[in-house]
Design a protein around this motif. Sequence first.
Motif, short mmCIF file in Angstrom:
data_model
loop_
_atom_site.label_atom_id
_atom_site.label_comp_id
_atom_site.label_asym_id
_atom_site.label_seq_id
_atom_site.Cartn_x
_atom_site.Cartn_y
_atom_site.Cartn_z
N MET A 1 0.85 -1.17 0.00
CA MET A 1 0.00 0.00 0.00
C MET A 1 0.90 1.23 0.00
O MET A 1 1.86 1.31 0.73
CB MET A 1 -0.92 -0.02 1.23
N ASP A 2 0.58 2.19 -0.84
CA ASP A 2 1.33 3.43 -0.97
C ASP A 2 0.38 4.60 -0.96
O ASP A 2 -0.81 4.46 -1.21
CB ASP A 2 2.11 3.46 -2.29
N SER A 3 0.91 5.78 -0.70
CA SER A 3 0.16 7.01 -0.94
C SER A 3 0.69 7.60 -2.24
O SER A 3 1.72 7.16 -2.76
CB SER A 3 0.32 7.99 0.21
N TRP A 4 0.00 8.59 -2.79
CA TRP A 4 0.40 9.15 -4.07
C TRP A 4 0.04 10.62 -4.12
O TRP A 4 -1.03 11.02 -3.68
CB TRP A 4 -0.30 8.38 -5.18
N ARG A 5 0.92 11.42 -4.67
CA ARG A 5 0.65 12.84 -4.91
C ARG A 5 1.38 13.24 -6.18
O ARG A 5 2.55 12.92 -6.34
CB ARG A 5 1.13 13.70 -3.74
N ALA A 18 -3.10 -4.98 -6.77
CA ALA A 18 -3.27 -6.43 -6.76
C ALA A 18 -3.04 -6.93 -8.17
O ALA A 18 -3.91 -6.78 -9.03
CB ALA A 18 -4.66 -6.81 -6.26
N GLY A 19 -1.88 -7.46 -8.42
CA GLY A 19 -1.56 -7.95 -9.75
C GLY A 19 -1.20 -6.82 -10.69
O GLY A 19 -1.15 -5.65 -10.30
N PRO A 20 -0.97 -7.13 -11.94
CA PRO A 20 -0.48 -6.12 -12.88
C PRO A 20 -1.51 -5.04 -13.22
O PRO A 20 -1.14 -3.91 -13.54
CB PRO A 20 -0.09 -6.93 -14.11
N ASP A 21 -2.80 -5.36 -13.18
CA ASP A 21 -3.81 -4.38 -13.59
C ASP A 21 -4.87 -4.11 -12.55
O ASP A 21 -5.89 -3.51 -12.84
CB ASP A 21 -4.50 -4.85 -14.87
N GLU A 56 -8.38 0.22 -15.15
CA GLU A 56 -9.35 1.02 -14.39
C GLU A 56 -9.28 0.60 -12.92
O GLU A 56 -8.94 -0.54 -12.61
CB GLU A 56 -10.77 0.78 -14.92
N PRO A 57 -9.61 1.51 -12.01
CA PRO A 57 -9.60 1.13 -10.58
C PRO A 57 -10.70 0.12 -10.26
O PRO A 57 -11.79 0.19 -10.81
CB PRO A 57 -9.85 2.46 -9.86
N SER A 58 -10.36 -0.80 -9.37
CA SER A 58 -11.37 -1.74 -8.88
C SER A 58 -12.31 -1.04 -7.91
O SER A 58 -13.47 -1.41 -7.79
CB SER A 58 -10.69 -2.90 -8.15
N CYS A 59 -11.78 -0.02 -7.21
CA CYS A 59 -12.56 0.69 -6.22
C CYS A 59 -11.95 2.05 -5.96
O CYS A 59 -10.73 2.20 -5.94
CB CYS A 59 -12.59 -0.12 -4.92
N LEU A 60 -12.79 3.03 -5.77
CA LEU A 60 -12.41 4.32 -5.21
C LEU A 60 -13.24 4.46 -3.95
O LEU A 60 -14.46 4.33 -3.98
CB LEU A 60 -12.72 5.48 -6.17
N GLY A 61 -12.58 4.69 -2.80
CA GLY A 61 -13.32 4.70 -1.55
C GLY A 61 -12.85 5.75 -0.57
O GLY A 61 -11.67 6.08 -0.52
N VAL A 62 -13.81 6.28 0.17
CA VAL A 62 -13.52 7.21 1.26
C VAL A 62 -13.81 6.46 2.56
O VAL A 62 -14.94 6.00 2.78
CB VAL A 62 -14.38 8.48 1.19
N ILE A 63 -12.79 6.31 3.39
CA ILE A 63 -12.94 5.66 4.68
C ILE A 63 -13.18 6.75 5.72
O ILE A 63 -12.39 7.69 5.82
CB ILE A 63 -11.69 4.83 5.02
N THR A 64 -14.28 6.64 6.47
CA THR A 64 -14.65 7.65 7.46
C THR A 64 -14.66 7.04 8.86
O THR A 64 -14.68 5.83 9.02
CB THR A 64 -16.04 8.24 7.16
N SER A 65 -14.68 7.92 9.86
CA SER A 65 -14.70 7.46 11.25
C SER A 65 -16.07 6.97 11.67
O SER A 65 -16.19 6.12 12.56
CB SER A 65 -14.25 8.59 12.19
#
Length: 86
Positions: A1-5, A18-21, A56-65
């Motif tokens: 797992m990485d962050s990105w900017r 997870a895997g090449p794509d 394409e992304p498998s998921c875009l998610g916002v994790i909240t408290s």
Amino acid sequence: MDSWRDSNGNEADAVVTAGPDGWAAFEIKLNPEAVDEAAAALLRFRDNVDTSRHGEPSCLGVITSTGAGGIRDDGVHVIPIGCFGP
């Protein structure tokens, strides 16, 4: 797992591969009222990914408290941290 900017300020708190794509991107927000802003950031992130190379992304998610979870009209998942377990 990485962050990105990137040089334009687009960012994701966590990118899981997870895997090449296979990949997913997440924003983590303690304040559930920040979900709209976080979802917009994830959509900008996705729009800057070369999907011909990375897929394409498998998921875009916002994790909240706290708060309600589900899938928004724009396809971004909202995931309260409690969904991950006790």
